[in-house]
Design an enzyme around this catalytic site. Structure first.
Site, PDB file in Angstrom:
ATOM      1  CG  ASP A 174       2.768 -18.773  13.494  1.00 46.89           C
ATOM      2  OD1 ASP A 174       3.985 -19.024  13.289  1.00 46.89           O
ATOM      3  OD2 ASP A 174       1.858 -19.540  13.139  1.00 46.89           O
ATOM      4  CG  ASP A 232      20.223  -2.704  17.985  1.00 42.76           C
ATOM      5  OD1 ASP A 232      19.535  -1.677  17.824  1.00 42.76           O
ATOM      6  OD2 ASP A 232      21.050  -2.840  18.908  1.00 42.76           O
ATOM      7  CE  LYS A 280      11.151 -21.567  13.656  1.00 42.26           C
ATOM      8  NZ  LYS A 280      10.286 -20.517  13.075  1.00 42.26           N
TER       9      LYS A 280
END
Length: 301
Positions: free
Chosen positions: A245, A19, A220
């Site tokens: 990626d 979702d 990240k």
């Protein structure tokens, strides 16, 4: 083992299973200033299906407001609150988690986007785009005046990195008691349309080597970034997927946050890094050539 998405049914199953969709930007949506084929159509499909969309980027050269302008220029319709960058995460970390006093300052190695996010969080900064620091003149320590109010050094991607900035940051980190060493992200490289360039991790590397210690990372794969998203967006991790990626940032970020992961091959990582005898230890749940592959669900079965 990572599952390659091939058929219309494969893509439909993924759309049914999740979702909330978190997207990296560079290498997933675009390379440099060039939109990757099919991106706008696939984002339209997700919105039509009422999916929550969040853009999670390690790019700290732009503020969220400036990043929104890039989306607009490339014809991608989004809201600024859907963007979560590592510069924003660094600013929130200092203002909300560390809660540095208002009379303290941040020394910046970075660009205007990082400065804007710090300013929006009510933080005072020096360095950064200041012309006095953007110089190729020889740094003279005998003329340097230490500012005792600098409580943190934040290092992002800086395309005008020089010895003066590194030297000043080193002085604050070694001479101001408790001064925090923060990196917006540790990406070794980043993709452009014409190829790879050194990333923010390469910019902070000299300081890491000189200090003999690693910075606190707010991008990240750090969970600090996901905590920043969770504070604003309500989602079920078991129904959420991270699309990226790069294995050691995007995919690891998703894994450490308990999310499913999808790798696209339009940026940093090649297929032989996730399958075969020399595969990485970090493996996504799924992979596909590019985000545009999801357009197949709009075609007749």
């Amino acid at each position: 083992m990572s599952a390659r998405l091939n058929t219309r049914e494969d893509y439909q199953k993924l759309l049914d299973a999740y979702d909330t969709w978190l997207f990296d930007c560079d290498g997933v949506l675009w390379r440099g200033d060039h939109l990757i084929d099919g991106v706008t159509e696939v984002l339209d499909i997700l919105r039509r299906l009422n999916k929550k969309i969040v853009f999670v980027t390690n790019n700290a050269t732009k503020s969220r407001k400036t990043y929104k302008q890039k989306f607009d220029q490339l014809g991608i319709s989004i809201h600024v609150d859907e963007i979560y960058g590592s510069a924003y995460a660094a600013a929130v970390y200092l203002s909300t988690v560390v809660k540095i006093p208002k009379d303290k300052k941040v020394y910046v190695i970075g660009q205007s986007g990082l400065e804007e996010e710090l300013r929006d969080e009510g933080l005072t900064y020096i360095g950064g785009t200041d012309p006095a620091d953007n110089t190729l003149a020889q740094f003279d320590l005998s003329n340097f005046v230490l500012d005792p109010d600098v409580a943190a050094v934040v290092c992002g991607l800086d395309t005008q990195i020089n010895y003066t900035k590194l030297s000043k940051a080193f002085q604050y980190l070694t001479r101001n008691p408790g001064c925090l060493f923060i990196a917006t992200n540790e990406d070794s490289t980043y993709p452009t349309w014409h190829g790879l360039l050194p990333g923010a991790g390469a910019v902070s590397a000299p300081l890491r080597y000189a200090l003999g210690k690693d910075p606190i990372c707010t991008g990240k794969p750090s969970t600090t970034m996901l905590d920043c998203v969770k504070a604003k967006v309500h989602f079920d991790p078991s129904r959420t997927i991270m699309v990226g990626d790069r294995l050691n940032t995007d995919i690891l970020f998703g894994q450490q946050g308990g999310l499913a992961t999808l790798l696209v091959l339009t940026g940093i990582t090649s297929e032989d890094e996730i399958i075969g005898p020399n595969a990485s230890a970090i493996i996504p749940n799924f992979f596909t050539q590019g985000l545009g592959d999801f357009r197949v669900i709009d075609k007749s079965p």
